[in-house]
Design a protein around this motif. Structure first.
Motif, PDB file in Angstrom:
ATOM      1  N   ALA A  89       0.862  -1.194   0.000  1.00  0.00           N
ATOM      2  CA  ALA A  89       0.000   0.000   0.000  1.00  0.00           C
ATOM      3  C   ALA A  89       0.889   1.232   0.000  1.00  0.00           C
ATOM      4  N   ASN A  90       0.222   2.382  -0.168  1.00  0.00           N
ATOM      5  CA  ASN A  90       0.918   3.670  -0.176  1.00  0.00           C
ATOM      6  C   ASN A  90       1.205   4.125   1.254  1.00  0.00           C
ATOM      7  N   SER A  91       1.937   3.356   2.009  1.00  0.00           N
ATOM      8  CA  SER A  91       2.321   3.684   3.392  1.00  0.00           C
ATOM      9  C   SER A  91       1.672   2.748   4.402  1.00  0.00           C
ATOM     10  N   GLY A  92       2.276   2.714   5.584  1.00  0.00           N
ATOM     11  CA  GLY A  92       1.694   1.971   6.703  1.00  0.00           C
ATOM     12  C   GLY A  92       0.344   2.562   7.067  1.00  0.00           C
ATOM     13  N   SER A  93       0.231   3.890   6.967  1.00  0.00           N
ATOM     14  CA  SER A  93      -1.047   4.539   7.297  1.00  0.00           C
ATOM     15  C   SER A  93      -2.151   4.032   6.380  1.00  0.00           C
ATOM     16  N   GLU A  94      -1.809   3.858   5.093  1.00  0.00           N
ATOM     17  CA  GLU A  94      -2.839   3.358   4.177  1.00  0.00           C
ATOM     18  C   GLU A  94      -3.213   1.909   4.505  1.00  0.00           C
ATOM     19  N   CYS A  95      -2.235   1.132   4.996  1.00  0.00           N
ATOM     20  CA  CYS A  95      -2.567  -0.244   5.421  1.00  0.00           C
ATOM     21  C   CYS A  95      -3.618  -0.197   6.529  1.00  0.00           C
ATOM     22  N   ILE A  96      -3.411   0.722   7.494  1.00  0.00           N
ATOM     23  CA  ILE A  96      -4.371   0.844   8.602  1.00  0.00           C
ATOM     24  C   ILE A  96      -5.755   1.176   8.035  1.00  0.00           C
ATOM     25  N   ASN A 222       3.410  -3.127   8.344  1.00  0.00           N
ATOM     26  CA  ASN A 222       4.778  -2.634   8.270  1.00  0.00           C
ATOM     27  C   ASN A 222       4.915  -1.455   7.340  1.00  0.00           C
ATOM     28  N   SER A 223       6.057  -0.795   7.411  1.00  0.00           N
ATOM     29  CA  SER A 223       6.246   0.430   6.635  1.00  0.00           C
ATOM     30  C   SER A 223       7.701   0.514   6.199  1.00  0.00           C
ATOM     31  N   LEU A 224       7.948   1.165   5.064  1.00  0.00           N
ATOM     32  CA  LEU A 224       9.341   1.409   4.666  1.00  0.00           C
ATOM     33  C   LEU A 224       9.777   2.824   5.070  1.00  0.00           C
ATOM     34  N   SER A 225       8.960   3.474   5.935  1.00  0.00           N
ATOM     35  CA  SER A 225       9.254   4.858   6.342  1.00  0.00           C
ATOM     36  C   SER A 225      10.307   4.956   7.435  1.00  0.00           C
ATOM     37  N   LEU A 230      12.630   5.542   3.886  1.00  0.00           N
ATOM     38  CA  LEU A 230      11.896   5.981   2.688  1.00  0.00           C
ATOM     39  C   LEU A 230      10.554   6.637   3.026  1.00  0.00           C
ATOM     40  N   ALA A 231      10.525   7.425   4.114  1.00  0.00           N
ATOM     41  CA  ALA A 231       9.253   8.040   4.530  1.00  0.00           C
ATOM     42  C   ALA A 231       8.654   8.906   3.420  1.00  0.00           C
ATOM     43  N   GLY A 232       9.517   9.554   2.649  1.00  0.00           N
ATOM     44  CA  GLY A 232       9.027  10.452   1.601  1.00  0.00           C
ATOM     45  C   GLY A 232       8.385   9.738   0.425  1.00  0.00           C
ATOM     46  N   LEU A 233       8.648   8.432   0.267  1.00  0.00           N
ATOM     47  CA  LEU A 233       8.082   7.715  -0.890  1.00  0.00           C
ATOM     48  C   LEU A 233       6.704   7.135  -0.604  1.00  0.00           C
ATOM     49  N   ARG A 234       6.389   6.887   0.672  1.00  0.00           N
ATOM     50  CA  ARG A 234       5.093   6.342   1.098  1.00  0.00           C
ATOM     51  C   ARG A 234       4.898   4.889   0.632  1.00  0.00           C
ATOM     52  N   PRO A 254      -5.996   0.498  -9.153  1.00  0.00           N
ATOM     53  CA  PRO A 254      -5.063   0.115 -10.211  1.00  0.00           C
ATOM     54  C   PRO A 254      -3.750   0.892 -10.080  1.00  0.00           C
ATOM     55  N   PHE A 255      -2.662   0.219 -10.235  1.00  0.00           N
ATOM     56  CA  PHE A 255      -1.331   0.861 -10.275  1.00  0.00           C
ATOM     57  C   PHE A 255      -1.119   1.830  -9.104  1.00  0.00           C
ATOM     58  N   TYR A 256      -1.471   1.378  -7.899  1.00  0.00           N
ATOM     59  CA  TYR A 256      -1.476   2.302  -6.749  1.00  0.00           C
ATOM     60  C   TYR A 256      -0.084   2.669  -6.263  1.00  0.00           C
ATOM     61  N   LEU A 257       0.933   1.854  -6.540  1.00  0.00           N
ATOM     62  CA  LEU A 257       2.297   2.260  -6.181  1.00  0.00           C
ATOM     63  C   LEU A 257       3.031   2.690  -7.446  1.00  0.00           C
ATOM     64  N   SER A 258       3.772   3.791  -7.366  1.00  0.00           N
ATOM     65  CA  SER A 258       4.490   4.279  -8.544  1.00  0.00           C
ATOM     66  C   SER A 258       5.691   3.382  -8.846  1.00  0.00           C
ATOM     67  N   THR A 259       6.175   3.470 -10.069  1.00  0.00           N
ATOM     68  CA  THR A 259       7.367   2.706 -10.460  1.00  0.00           C
ATOM     69  C   THR A 259       8.533   3.044  -9.531  1.00  0.00           C
ATOM     70  N   LEU A 260       8.671   4.337  -9.190  1.00  0.00           N
ATOM     71  CA  LEU A 260       9.786   4.742  -8.322  1.00  0.00           C
ATOM     72  C   LEU A 260       9.659   4.066  -6.962  1.00  0.00           C
ATOM     73  N   SER A 261       8.446   4.014  -6.425  1.00  0.00           N
ATOM     74  CA  SER A 261       8.243   3.373  -5.121  1.00  0.00           C
ATOM     75  C   SER A 261       8.541   1.874  -5.196  1.00  0.00           C
ATOM     76  N   ILE A 262       8.066   1.238  -6.255  1.00  0.00           N
ATOM     77  CA  ILE A 262       8.284  -0.211  -6.369  1.00  0.00           C
ATOM     78  C   ILE A 262       9.778  -0.507  -6.488  1.00  0.00           C
ATOM     79  N   ASP A 263      10.472   0.209  -7.386  1.00  0.00           N
ATOM     80  CA  ASP A 263      11.898  -0.067  -7.592  1.00  0.00           C
ATOM     81  C   ASP A 263      12.719   0.263  -6.340  1.00  0.00           C
ATOM     82  N   ALA A 264      12.407   1.402  -5.727  1.00  0.00           N
ATOM     83  CA  ALA A 264      13.145   1.782  -4.509  1.00  0.00           C
ATOM     84  C   ALA A 264      12.832   0.794  -3.384  1.00  0.00           C
ATOM     85  N   GLY A 265      11.583   0.383  -3.289  1.00  0.00           N
ATOM     86  CA  GLY A 265      11.180  -0.570  -2.247  1.00  0.00           C
ATOM     87  C   GLY A 265      11.901  -1.897  -2.389  1.00  0.00           C
ATOM     88  N   VAL A 266      11.944  -2.422  -3.609  1.00  0.00           N
ATOM     89  CA  VAL A 266      12.635  -3.699  -3.857  1.00  0.00           C
ATOM     90  C   VAL A 266      14.105  -3.570  -3.457  1.00  0.00           C
TER      91      VAL A 266
END
Ligand SMILES: Cc1ncc(COP(=O)(O)O)c(C=O)c1O
Length: 365
Positions: A89-96, A222-225, A230-234, A254-266
């Motif tokens: 999700a777009n952040s731990g907050s969005e998971c909540i 969990n969160s990557l913040s 990576l708090a700024g990427l959400r 659809p496509f809720y995480l950006s390419t930048l978030s996915i690549d940086a997250g991986v």
């Protein structure tokens, strides 16, 4: 209000106010930000490289459902999770928020234990949910298991457990989590929010994997913040049984995480060197601050996170303002249910030394 287009509980809902940014406080100043529990070492270097490499493909849509990131999270769980058990999700907050939207409705109930992270309450109330607070025990901040169990009704669906907790920094040992899970009825899910788990040093602490895989009704958040920087990427993720995650996934856009978030997250998930360095830096900084706070007579709560809760002998707003005069940002947390208290993030060595120098002047003046 008759025939209103507005839902009364949304109309009257509070909005969550996160910590302020540096530029909101003092534009252009070189502030030390110890107010939002971020990683003061910066972002994972591997994540920065990954973002640079993916810039050229921003004309293309990312992979749907962030499949590559989900796969990475499962891979780096050391066999504790399969990809089917993970929702990004777009952040731990969005998971909540997704969990609340998936399981709660007008008239249903959830249980929280203040002082804690406020979005559980704020997001629930926006859905018309009745939030029952069973506060943590005074002083120890232990979970009140008997209180929680007796607060459960037929309308209860979720219990939020924050382990380790924000803003107290305290953790809940395995025997207490197990006791709670054993006593909770089948119509209730225990949500374990563990966005600071990397910083816990105690041997009797476990992440929610243990309870999910033992068959309890549990969702981990969990969160990557935090440790990943990576708090700024959400970016955040939740995990549970495949049945529960398949159900929650129905809320994904659809496509809720950006390419930048996915690549940086991986990249960040695989950057174990950076995580180890972060955890060591926080452990050293936490031990130093604990010793120095004691020396300065500043009341503190033992922490298993990357921040420490203190209770100064002065008004928390005055404490915050005095540190700001030294270009250091901290966060009063009365609105988290901890009146009189202030939360201070553990910084790098030079930040911690600067903090102590400033406190020496403030507390001894
Ligand atoms: C306990 C807890 N859960 C969840 C979050 C959400 O983190 P984010 O929305 O940045 O992923 C935070 C952030 O401070 C937190 O303290």
């Amino acid at each position: 209000m008759e025939n209103s287009i507005f839902k009364p509980y949304l109309l009257n809902a509070a909005t969550y106010k996160g910590g302020k940014t540096k530029s909101e406080i003092k534009p252009g100043a070189d502030l030390i930000k110890l107010s939002s529990n971020e990683n003061l070492l910066g972002p994972s270097p591997k994540a920065i490289e990954a973002i640079k490499a993916s810039l050229a493909s921003l004309n293309e849509y990312p992979d749907g459902n962030a499949a590559r990131l989900v796969k990475s999270i499962a891979e780096y769980s050391n066999g504790k999770l399969t990809a089917e058990q993970v929702v990004c999700a777009n952040s731990g907050s969005e998971c909540i928020e997704m969990i609340i939207r998936a399981f709660m409705d007008d008239g249903l109930e959830c249980i929280v234990s203040t002082p804690t992270f406020m979005p559980y309450l704020i997001f629930s109330r926006k859905m018309g949910v009745n939030v029952i607070d069973v506060p943590l025990k005074a002083d120890s901040y232990d979970m009140d298991i008997d209180g929680i169990i007796s607060a459960i009704s037929d309308s209860t669906r979720l219990i939020f457990v924050t382990n380790p907790n924000n803003p107290t920094g305290t953790y809940i040992p395995d025997d207490q989590i197990k006791e709670l899970l054993e006593r909770v009825p089948d119509h209730v899910i225990v949500v374990i929010d563990e966005v600071y788990y990397q910083f816990v040093s105690k041997p009797d602490y476990s992440t929610a994997h243990k309870w999910v895989n033992a068959g309890y009704n549990v969702i981990g958040i969990n969160s990557l913040s935090k440790a990943y920087g990576l708090a700024g990427l959400r970016i955040g993720y939740l995990y549970s049984t495949p049945q529960i995650t398949e159900y929650i996934n129905k809320l994904s856009r659809p496509f809720y995480l950006s390419t930048l978030s996915i690549d940086a997250g991986v990249a960040a998930i695989s950057d174990t060197e950076f995580i180890d360095r972060t955890v060591k830096s926080v452990a050293n900084g936490r031990a130093y601050l604990k010793k120095e706070f004691d020396r300065l007579g500043l009341h503190q709560t033992p922490s298993e996170t990357n921040f420490i809760l203190v209770k100064p002998d002065m008004d928390p707003m005055e404490f915050e303002e005095s540190l700001l005069q030294h270009d250091i940002m901290v966060r009063p947390v009365g609105n988290f249910g901890a009146p009189g208290c202030v939360r201070i993030t553990v910084g790098k060595e030079e930040h911690n030394v600067q903090l102590i120098n400033a406190l020496e002047q403030i507390l001894q003046s």
